[in-house]
Design a protein around this motif. Structure first.
Motif, PDB file in Angstrom:
ATOM      1  N   ARG A 585     -28.005   8.515  47.021  1.00 33.72           N
ATOM      2  CA  ARG A 585     -29.450   8.387  46.931  1.00 33.72           C
ATOM      3  C   ARG A 585     -29.894   8.481  45.476  1.00 33.72           C
ATOM      4  O   ARG A 585     -30.759   7.746  45.030  1.00 33.72           O
ATOM      5  N   ARG A 586     -29.242   9.388  44.735  1.00 38.89           N
ATOM      6  CA  ARG A 586     -29.638   9.528  43.333  1.00 38.89           C
ATOM      7  C   ARG A 586     -29.345   8.265  42.542  1.00 38.89           C
ATOM      8  O   ARG A 586     -30.170   7.782  41.775  1.00 38.89           O
ATOM      9  N   VAL A 587     -28.140   7.697  42.760  1.00 42.97           N
ATOM     10  CA  VAL A 587     -27.795   6.450  42.073  1.00 42.97           C
ATOM     11  C   VAL A 587     -28.804   5.378  42.444  1.00 42.97           C
ATOM     12  O   VAL A 587     -29.312   4.634  41.603  1.00 42.97           O
ATOM     13  N   SER A 588     -29.097   5.330  43.754  1.00 45.21           N
ATOM     14  CA  SER A 588     -29.982   4.312  44.270  1.00 45.21           C
ATOM     15  C   SER A 588     -31.373   4.426  43.664  1.00 45.21           C
ATOM     16  O   SER A 588     -31.989   3.432  43.282  1.00 45.21           O
ATOM     17  N   GLU A 589     -31.860   5.676  43.551  1.00 47.45           N
ATOM     18  CA  GLU A 589     -33.191   5.849  42.979  1.00 47.45           C
ATOM     19  C   GLU A 589     -33.214   5.407  41.534  1.00 47.45           C
ATOM     20  O   GLU A 589     -34.148   4.746  41.079  1.00 47.45           O
TER      21      GLU A 589
ATOM     22  N   LEU B 263     -21.858  -3.127  43.747  1.00 46.39           N
ATOM     23  CA  LEU B 263     -22.196  -1.705  43.804  1.00 46.39           C
ATOM     24  C   LEU B 263     -23.685  -1.476  43.640  1.00 46.39           C
ATOM     25  O   LEU B 263     -24.309  -0.724  44.391  1.00 46.39           O
ATOM     26  N   PHE B 264     -24.268  -2.151  42.647  1.00 49.17           N
ATOM     27  CA  PHE B 264     -25.678  -1.932  42.351  1.00 49.17           C
ATOM     28  C   PHE B 264     -26.550  -2.385  43.517  1.00 49.17           C
ATOM     29  O   PHE B 264     -27.435  -1.650  43.975  1.00 49.17           O
ATOM     30  N   GLY B 265     -26.267  -3.589  44.020  1.00 53.85           N
ATOM     31  CA  GLY B 265     -27.067  -4.102  45.123  1.00 53.85           C
ATOM     32  C   GLY B 265     -27.019  -3.168  46.326  1.00 53.85           C
ATOM     33  O   GLY B 265     -28.038  -2.830  46.929  1.00 53.85           O
ATOM     34  N   ALA B 266     -25.799  -2.705  46.637  1.00 53.06           N
ATOM     35  CA  ALA B 266     -25.660  -1.838  47.815  1.00 53.06           C
ATOM     36  C   ALA B 266     -26.363  -0.512  47.587  1.00 53.06           C
ATOM     37  O   ALA B 266     -27.039   0.015  48.477  1.00 53.06           O
ATOM     38  N   ALA B 267     -26.230   0.044  46.377  1.00 51.75           N
ATOM     39  CA  ALA B 267     -26.822   1.360  46.122  1.00 51.75           C
ATOM     40  C   ALA B 267     -28.344   1.286  46.216  1.00 51.75           C
ATOM     41  O   ALA B 267     -28.984   2.160  46.809  1.00 51.75           O
ATOM     42  N   VAL B 268     -28.938   0.253  45.634  1.00 51.51           N
ATOM     43  CA  VAL B 268     -30.402   0.195  45.637  1.00 51.51           C
ATOM     44  C   VAL B 268     -30.935  -0.163  47.021  1.00 51.51           C
ATOM     45  O   VAL B 268     -31.996   0.301  47.426  1.00 51.51           O
ATOM     46  N   LEU B 397     -20.468   1.584  50.780  1.00 50.87           N
ATOM     47  CA  LEU B 397     -21.857   2.027  50.595  1.00 50.87           C
ATOM     48  C   LEU B 397     -22.789   1.228  51.492  1.00 50.87           C
ATOM     49  O   LEU B 397     -23.718   1.776  52.081  1.00 50.87           O
ATOM     50  N   SER B 398     -22.520  -0.078  51.585  1.00 47.38           N
ATOM     51  CA  SER B 398     -23.445  -0.924  52.333  1.00 47.38           C
ATOM     52  C   SER B 398     -23.459  -0.548  53.815  1.00 47.38           C
ATOM     53  O   SER B 398     -24.435  -0.809  54.498  1.00 47.38           O
TER      54      SER B 398
END
Lengths: 620, 458, 99
Positions: A585-589, B263-268, B397-398
């Motif tokens: 969640r932190r990375v995502s935020e 990675l970035f797409g999945a995380a966001v 992650l996805s």
């Protein structure tokens, strides 16, 4: 081109047709009839399996490709079947036990709101296990392996309104993903080396592999099997998976799912047996799992959890037999275990059904033998078989494993006898607490009633099996010879020496006697020690503290990642799931914050990306 | 010697699409203000043009080499993907007048030119012809924020096009021609870097992706579905063409860019609450996988066998992603919280989305699994191990949002009043269900795609 | 000569780039973009005079300018529509889509 008998096609077509009819016809029109096509399919599958078993018994196994999933350049993934001794012996047990559990489930789940959904997923579960058993290559094996996992997720979480059920389903799913990852890596390594994953071809070249690679493959297989078959450190999910309806537990423990891991070990034995030390490692892990789980089974109060730990213990016993290089004995015990464990679970289900609950604890039952005589008889038969009393199925298969232990000598003898004594203790403790006496600490069940015939008859049949299938041991060994990998010594049952039988019997009698002493002579002992030593009770409740270990590892790792270092006080595995979710969640935020919505920022990033590429091109 | 078949095969699709676009405009212009032509007539004309173009694209154009053009198997197979992506878009749109179908055909013309382009100039023209109608289609969407999205799309796209053009000029100076051939030295590689940046922009690779979620969110769902499948397939083709003129350095970057994108797409995507934006970030992650497939293909020296992974991923993604966006259109849902308890209030809708999500997540036996498996396998053969591990992490992650949405639908209580199902036509619902079935079917029988492709090339 | 033209082209390109990245007014950003395109067209045209297959380069310049004109029409329309919608035609007035 080999000729493929009709029975092979029926193994797949009958369940698929039943699922289609169930999904498109009965589910929308008459959901309470969904079990009818599915039960018909069970009959077809069981008959097909029996005819295949006959074929294999005569030594006419086969291994062929039905069609190709994909062909790309120089490699292909075939969809094939391998009808050989190992596969068909387990297949016969799975199809028969599974079919009887289907019948039982029709009675048990009657009137549940999601009856149709349950039966469809249940049958898909059955189909996936059958597909797994007759796969002839690792890719296909892996696909069915995954499908088994997904179905189990939906079935464990069947009562989705219960928080615990959802959590147990998620926990099982995530643990199994960890295991699946091991198998996936192994399949990729094999594909990368040979572009061909057919067992037959691989058995032939296993000996020629470099030692390092062989060791890697062996370890990956053991990793995958340990997760699926709930061997020592990865066993958590199995007892918690009791949140599903009882037929699910029975199918999962007796026939499908957990036996898949042991089956993978058997299938991959030509690789594993060549890795020095790995079989011994499996034996040690198996023995440790078996003793550990037997100890825990003896301390549980929930009927289904006692049986769950008992399954873990017996899976450990099978791994123990395999690890001692008596593969035949391991498969034999897999088959007999399927019968008696199914009976035990189904009897627990009958008790729960009578109490109108999803599960019962030993505090809620007692002295039922007079009121539920049929259940009592079946349970006793299965319990005798589990404990290994003479001339029951469990006696022969356990003796085969103990024979291996005595042949190995040393620690294996002690471990084998300890397992035998432990098994007898916990199952007789359960038998006495449930069916005999009335104790001050027990409430008596109001209006216990015997199960309806649709549930009782399959249990009775299975109980006959739990007594009788042991006599088929030599036939089983003959079946196993068909398609047996040439690099592995052939399976066989030595005539159990009387010394071994006597030692095993004494151990079992000792366990049963101890159970009698603690439950009948000291009727409230089971409650007393919990009251008097709460610390000890708490220790057993968290699996002798073992449940804390992964929690501790995970929480320290999360603490390390998370500088804030907030203390995690969640239970064991949940901490892992929630902790990693927090990190994500932190990375995502942080990633989302970059998307400011400003055109200038967006253009800035485009130019930055282009500049980075340009710089790289110039630098190289 | 240029045969009729090769001319038809190369020029045919673009010409038919242009003709169809003119026909649609003519229908609109010819009608009086009182009697507007029915929407279905324009949609049917446009769809007929696309179908004809699909048929012509199957004619093998490999032998002949007219100026600027070149046909090959990858081009013709990806052309089939984006033309097929145009069909559900045309079927699902609700055009007020003749302009949107004509614009959609215009965008497809650009893609068809990319598919047969044999020179950088043709690539650039195809790129622009594809993009300019796309800006206008976004601007004409119904969302109140459509204009904002269109402006963002236009400016970012224009800047990327300028980068491509400059790269083309630099390449021209080094190579002396605009053919798709390697230019010597660092100058040539620098020019290529700029062009690759533009291609990565169209694909939505991190960090050139910031326009993408905004555009997908504000577009009509069917348009976003078209972007995520058609435009993306064309961008993949553009990138694949460009890898042919690299001497190496740029190829080494691609797997890492892919891993970062995944990675970035999945995380966001994990924390998105609006479904269209969530799917937009998920499509960034999937674009990373397509990029990985291209990188693996290029890293192995561009063999035809490895191109299968690129094609299969694009084809599988067509069904999964277009299906998911069209599902949003049919059900009228927009917030993730509205999914809660959907299995109880609208079980059929929930089942369709469930299948699509499992396919997007790559759970066997769906098309998504086979697609991911092929990419990993080709990457393994190409020896790009570290990016593969990162990609695996991204795929894991996805699961958090794909399975999370399945859990929302099946295991959660509905929040507040269940929204009434909108009155979507039965045919539209059937189309969306067909996408779900195909996403499942391709996983069970991936040879279907292979044989289709093989048939198309013969 | 060649170096000089490339220098001019490069300068124009980077001026355009700076405008694109730094300016907030949409029209200014748009002009920057056009500057980048013109810089590239200049370089293309110059190289066309040097290369053996010169015609290809000139064709490219003509087509590029035509495409740029088409793009300009769309871009100006969009900027105008922002203006008509009552917002200042600046980058920062369009920030509703984010996150």
């Amino acid at each position: 081109m080999i000729e493929i008998p009709l029975a092979v096609y029926l193994l797949f077509l009958a369940p698929l047709a039943a699922l289609a009819v169930g999904f498109f016809v009965t589910r929308p029109l008459k959901p309470e009839w969904t079990h009818i096509p599915i039960l018909a399919s069970c009959v077809v599958v069981t008959c097909s399996a029996a005819s295949l078993a006959g074929m294999v018994y005569e030594g006419r196994g086969l291994d062929g490709t039905l069609f190709y999933w994909m062909v790309a350049g120089d490699w292909s993934v075939p969809f094939g079947v391998r009808i050989d001794g190992v596969g068909v012996s387990v297949l016969s047990m799975v199809s028969l036990v599974g079919a009887l559990i289907h019948v039982y489930a029709a009675g048990y789940m009657k009137g549940e709101p999601g009856f149709a959904r349950f039966f469809l997923v249940f049958h898909l579960f059955y189909l996936s296990m059958i597909g797994l058993l007759v796969s002839n290559n690792y890719v296909q094996f892996y696909l069915f392996w995954e499908l088994v996992g997904v179905c189990s997720y939906f079935l464990i979480g069947y009562w989705m309104h219960k928080e615990t059920a959802r959590r147990a389903a998620m926990q099982a799913f995530l643990t199994l993903r960890v295991a699946d990852f091991g198998l996936m890596l192994a399949v990729l390594v094999i594909l990368g080396l040979y572009r061909n994953t057919r067992f037959a071809a691989l058995y032939a070249v296993a000996g020629a592999l470099p030692a390092g690679l062989l060791a890697l493959l062996g370890v990956l297989f053991v990793w995958a099997a340990a997760g699926k078959s709930a061997l020592f450190p990865l066993y958590f999910w199995l007892p918690d998976a009791m949140e599903g309806p009882t037929p699910v537990s029975a199918l999962m423990h007796a026939a499908t799912m957990v036996t898949a891991g042991i089956f993978l070990l058997v299938r991959s034995w030509p690789f594993i047996s060549l890795v020095p030390g790995l079989p011994e490692f499996i034996a040690v892990v198996g023995a440790a799992t078996a003793i550990f789980a037997a100890l825990l089974a003896a301390s549980q109060t929930d009927l289904k959890r006692i049986l769950a730990y008992s399954t873990v213990s017996h899976l450990g016993l099978m791994a123990f037999g395999l690890g001692l290089r008596h593969v035949g004995a391991g498969v034999f015990h897999l088959v007999t275990h399927g019968f008696f464990k199914a009976v035990l679970f189904l009897c627990a289900g009958i008790l729960a059904h009578a109490a109108h609950k999803s599960t019962v604890t030993v505090s809620e039952v007692g002295g039922l033998w007079r009121k539920m005589p049929l259940t009592f008889v079946c349970f006793t038969a299965a319990a005798l078989s589990l404990a290994g009393f003479p001339f029951t199925a469990g006696f022969y298969s356990k003796d085969a494993i103990l024979d291996a232990a005595f042949a190995h000598g040393g620690w294996a003898v002690a471990a084998g006898l300890a397992i035998a004594a432990g098994s007898a203790f916990y199952i007789f403790r359960m038998l006495f607490l449930t069916f005999f006496g009335s104790r001050a600490d027990q409430q008596t069940m109001e209006h216990p009633h015997e199960a309806p015939p649709v549930m009782a008859v399959p249990v009775a049949f299975l109980a006959l099996g739990a007594i009788g299938v042991g006599w088929l041991g030599h036939g089983l060994m003959r079946m196993l010879l068909s398609g047996w990998p040439p690099s592995v010594p052939p399976p066989g049952l030595t005539e159990p020496s009387h010394a071994v039988s006597a030692a095993a019997l004494m151990a079992a009698a000792l366990g049963a006697g101890a159970a009698y002493w603690t439950t009948m002579r000291l009727p409230s002992w089971d409650w007393d020690w919990r009251r008097e030593r709460p610390a000890l009770a708490a220790l057993f409740a968290e699996d002798l503290g073992w449940r804390r270990v992964p929690a501790a590892c995970v929480s320290s790792a999360v603490w390390f990642a998370d500088k804030v270092g907030r203390v995690l006080d969640h239970d064991s595995w949940d901490a892992a799931i929630e902790g990693s979710a927090g990190a994500c969640r932190r990375v995502s935020e942080a990633g989302g914050r970059l998307a400011t919505g400003s055109i200038s920022d967006s253009l800035w990033w485009v130019m930055t990306g282009a500049a980075a590429l340009l710089a790289w091109a110039g630098y190289r | 010697m240029i045969s009729l078949a090769s001319v038809l095969g190369l020029w045919g699709p673009a010409a038919v699409l242009a003709g169809g676009s003119l026909a649609v405009l003519a229908i609109g212009l010819g009608a009086s203000d009182e009697h507007r032509p029915p929407a279905w007539l324009m949609r049917a004309t446009a769809a007929a043009a696309v179908l004809l173009a699909l048929a012509l694209g199957a004619v093998s154009p490999e032998a002949a080499r007219p100026p600027l053009l070149r046909g090959d198997l990858l081009g013709s197979s990806l052309q089939a993907v984006f033309l097929a992506a145009g069909l559900p878009f045309l079927f699902m749109m609700d055009p007020a007048d003749e302009v949107p179908p004509a614009l959609a055909l215009g965008s497809l013309i650009g893609m068809a030119i990319i598919a047969v382009s044999g020179s950088l100039l043709a690539l650039f023209i195809g790129l622009e012809l594809m993009s300019v109608p796309a800006y206008l289609l976004v601007a004409r969407s119904r969302s109140p924020r459509a204009l904002e999205a269109a402006v963002k799309y236009f400016f970012a796209g224009g800047a990327a096009a300028a980068l491509f053009l400059m790269g083309m000029a630099v390449h021209f100076s080094a190579a002396g021609s605009l053919d798709l051939a390697a230019a010597p030295g660092r100058v040539g590689e620098a020019g290529l870097a700029l062009m690759v940046a533009a291609a990565l922009f169209k694909l939505g690779a991190v960090p050139l992706h910031f326009w993408l979620p905004d555009v997908y969110e504000a577009s009509d769902p069917e348009l976003a579905g078209f972007f995520s499948t058609g435009v993306k397939a064309a961008a993949v083709l553009l990138l694949a063409r460009l890898t042919g003129i690299s001497q190496g350095p740029i190829l080494a970057v691609l797997p890492w860019a892919a891993a970062l994108t995944i990675l970035f797409g999945a995380a966001v995507a994990l924390r998105q609450t609006r479904l269209q934006r969530l799917l937009a970030y998920s499509s960034i992650s999937h674009a990373g996988f397509m990029l990985l497939a291209v990188a693996a293909w290029a890293g192995q020296g561009r063999p035809l066998s490895a191109a299968g992974a690129v094609f299969f991923y694009a084809a599988a993604y067509l069904f999964m992603s277009a299906g998911a966006f069209l599902w949003l259109k049919v059900t009228g849902l927009s917030e993730r919280s509205e999914l809660k308890g959907l299995a109880r209030s609208r079980p059929a809708d929930a089942a369709v989305l469930g299948v699509l999500l499992l396919a997007l997540a790559g759970i066997p036996p769906t098309a998504g699994f086979v697609a991911k498996f092929l990419v990993f396998w080709e990457g393994f053969k190409a020896g790009i191990y570290a990016p593969l591990v990162l990609a695996g992490l991204g795929a894991f992650l996805s699961l958090g949002y794909y399975l999370g949405m399945v859990r929302d639908m099946y295991f959660d209580e509905p929040e507040g009043e269940a929204a009434a199902a909108p009155e979507a036509g039965m045919t539209r619902r059937c189309l969306v269900s067909a996408f779900a079935v195909l996403a499942l079917l391709l996983g069970v029988m991936p040879w279907l795609v292979d044989s289709l492709r093989a048939g198309g090339s013969r | 000569m060649s170096a000089l033209i490339w220098a001019v082209s490069g300068l124009l390109f980077f001026l355009g780039l700076a405008a694109v990245v730094l300016r907030r007014q949409l029209l200014a950003v748009f002009l920057g973009m056009e500057l980048m395109v013109v810089a590239a067209a200049l370089a293309l045209g110059h190289e066309a005079t040097r290369a053996a297959a010169g015609a290809e380069g000139f064709v490219a310049v003509l087509l590029v300018l035509a495409v740029a004109a088409a793009e300009a029409v769309v871009g100006l329309t969009l900027v105008l529509r922002v203006h008509w919608s009552g917002r200042p035609a600046e980058a920062d007035s369009l920030r509703e889509l984010r996150g």
